[in-house]
Design an enzyme around this catalytic site. Structure first.
Site, short mmCIF file in Angstrom:
data_model
loop_
_atom_site.label_atom_id
_atom_site.label_comp_id
_atom_site.label_asym_id
_atom_site.label_seq_id
_atom_site.Cartn_x
_atom_site.Cartn_y
_atom_site.Cartn_z
N SER A 154 0.79 -1.22 0.00
CA SER A 154 0.00 0.00 0.00
C SER A 154 0.83 1.27 0.00
CB SER A 154 -0.95 0.00 1.19
OG SER A 154 -0.24 -0.13 2.40
N HIS A 202 -4.94 -3.45 -2.97
CA HIS A 202 -4.54 -2.46 -3.98
C HIS A 202 -4.39 -3.06 -5.37
CE1 HIS A 202 -4.06 0.81 -1.14
NE2 HIS A 202 -3.64 -0.12 -0.30
N LYS A 261 -11.49 0.53 -2.35
CA LYS A 261 -10.48 1.18 -3.20
C LYS A 261 -10.98 1.19 -4.64
CE LYS A 261 -7.46 0.84 0.53
NZ LYS A 261 -6.79 -0.02 1.46
C1 LIG Z 1 -6.92 -0.18 2.89
C2 LIG Z 1 -6.38 -1.50 3.27
C3 LIG Z 1 -7.10 -2.33 4.13
C4 LIG Z 1 -8.34 -1.86 4.83
O1 LIG Z 1 -9.40 -1.81 3.97
P1 LIG Z 1 -10.65 -0.84 4.30
O2 LIG Z 1 -11.72 -1.36 3.45
O3 LIG Z 1 -10.20 0.54 3.96
O4 LIG Z 1 -10.93 -0.99 5.76
C5 LIG Z 1 -6.59 -3.58 4.38
N1 LIG Z 1 -5.44 -4.01 3.81
C6 LIG Z 1 -4.71 -3.21 3.01
C7 LIG Z 1 -3.46 -3.73 2.42
C8 LIG Z 1 -5.16 -1.94 2.71
O5 LIG Z 1 -4.44 -1.15 1.94
#
Ligand SMILES: *Cc1c(COP(=O)(O)O)cnc(C)c1O
Length: 380
Positions: free
Chosen positions: A182, A210, A241
């Protein structure tokens, strides 16, 4: 007792105090700050530009009328409505797994999976750069947590060897990695990780947060892109995302999913997501897996290739600066020039590696990316 004021002052002294940024516009290619400034947005994870998409907004409104706004209870009590099951079925079909389970957030998914599957006496072996939710899930589980240096297969093997020698036969050994990281935007060596976890009879959880939506055929993720998805025990990701909405998922075989329904506390003790949201996620998945998804992915990768001479690994491009104050100053200068780019600091990234984290979207135009390149060149 420690006072909150002193603690905040201490954070401020280290350049680590954070505050909320108030936007007066929906999420999008450009956003309007509360002070009225309009900025080109290179900071969201809305990689396909779906968070404010007309087709999905219409679908959400219709789904509210059809299914209601709230689910009323947790999934195991009486909160499992048609849209929740339909979403899980369509997700399992898309990912080609036996089953899928959805959660309110990706964060709850990660903590629920790891703490649900592991307990004291088990070992979780995680890439050092794993997301906070994966680390917190490991801590909650009370399993022994060992980290391996980022993408370092030799160290992963040492940890696996150690785990095999120091656990009893019934113990679970769970390897945890992201497919796309991330804060660095690089990719995990999935094939090597899978070979090792097979050799040491461990389980593998891959977080595709991602990658889902933007990498692989139909945006199914990096595992799918590399033809390895059927060798990953548990594939998780988020709807927050590229999918443009919110929520999290895990896909895998029926038994693992059934076990999670019984063990994942963030699933069991939390009200089911809004049925209208679940139904809209199903619609978003159809969009992403179809022709429009292909067009959006092409647009996104074209912008990424335009930005960098190197082949892009993901929609995340970090520009490492080093010290917190310098990263903050760079972000501030970009903001003066009309760009929203976040400075990322400890504890999100290791000390001394504060950075600008650029994220790209299918909604950006060619001119947006040219303007960003000019503004960045002007910084140095
Ligand atoms: C953003 C993210 C999460 C959390 O996801 P949300 O839906 O925003 O709670 C978990 N793992 C990774 C690698 C992330 O980048």
């Amino acid at each position: 007792m420690r006072s909150p004021g002193e603690e905040l002052a201490d954070l401020a002294g280290k350049g680590l105090k954070r505050s909320l940024r108030h936007l007066d516009s929906p999420q999008g290619r450009s956003v309007v700050l509360h002070d009225g400034a309009e900025l080109l947005n290179f900071s969201s994870n809305d990689y396909l530009g779906l968070a404010n998409d007309d087709e999905l907004k219409t679908s959400f409104a219709e789904n509210i009328h059809r299914h209601g706004v709230g689910s009323g209870a947790s999934r195991l009590v009486c909160g499992t409505l048609d849209p929740h099951l339909e979403l899980e079925e369509s997700l399992a079909a898309l990912k080609n797994t036996e089953a899928a389970l959805t959660f309110s957030t990706g964060f709850a998914t990660a903590t629920g999976i790891i703490s649900g599957l592991c307990r004291k006496g088990d070992v979780v072996i995680a890439d050092k750069l794993s997301h906070a939710s994966l680390i917190d899930g490991s801590r909650l589980s009370e399993a022994t947590l060992r980290v391996f240096a980022h993408n370092d297969l030799n160290q992963l093997e040492q940890r696996l060897k150690w785990a095999r020698e120091n656990t009893d036969e019934s113990a679970r050994i769970l390897v945890v990695t992201e497919s796309v990281f991330s804060m660095d935007g690089d990719r995990a060596p999935l094939e090597g990780i899978i070979e090792l976890k097979d050799r040491y009879d461990a389980l593998l959880l891959v977080d595709e947060a991602h990658a889902f939506g933007i990498i692989g055929p139909q945006g199914r993720g990096l595992g799918s892109e590399e033809g390895l998805d059927h060798r990953i025990d548990l594939q998780m990701g988020t709807f927050s995302k590229a999918v443009g909405l919110s929520g999290g998922y895990v896909c895998g075989s029926r038994v693992w999913i059934d076990l999670l329904i019984n063990r994942a506390r963030s699933f069991i003790y939390s009200t089911a997501p809004s049925p209208a949201l679940a139904a809209t996620i199903t619609d978003a998945l159809a969009l992403i897996a179809g022709k429009r998804g292909d067009e959006l992915r092409s647009a996104l990768w074209a912008r990424l290739e335009q930005f960098s001479d190197e082949t892009p690994a993901s929609a995340i491009v970090p520009l490492i600066i080093g010290e917190n104050e310098a990263a903050l100053a760079a972000a501030e200068r970009l903001q003066e020039k009309g760009f929203l780019v976040p400075a990322i600091r400890y504890p999100t990234v290791p000390p001394g590696t504060a950075r600008l984290r650029l994220t790209f979207s299918a909604a950006h135009t060619e001119a947006d990316v040219e303007a960003l390149k000019a503004a960045l060149a002007d910084l140095t």
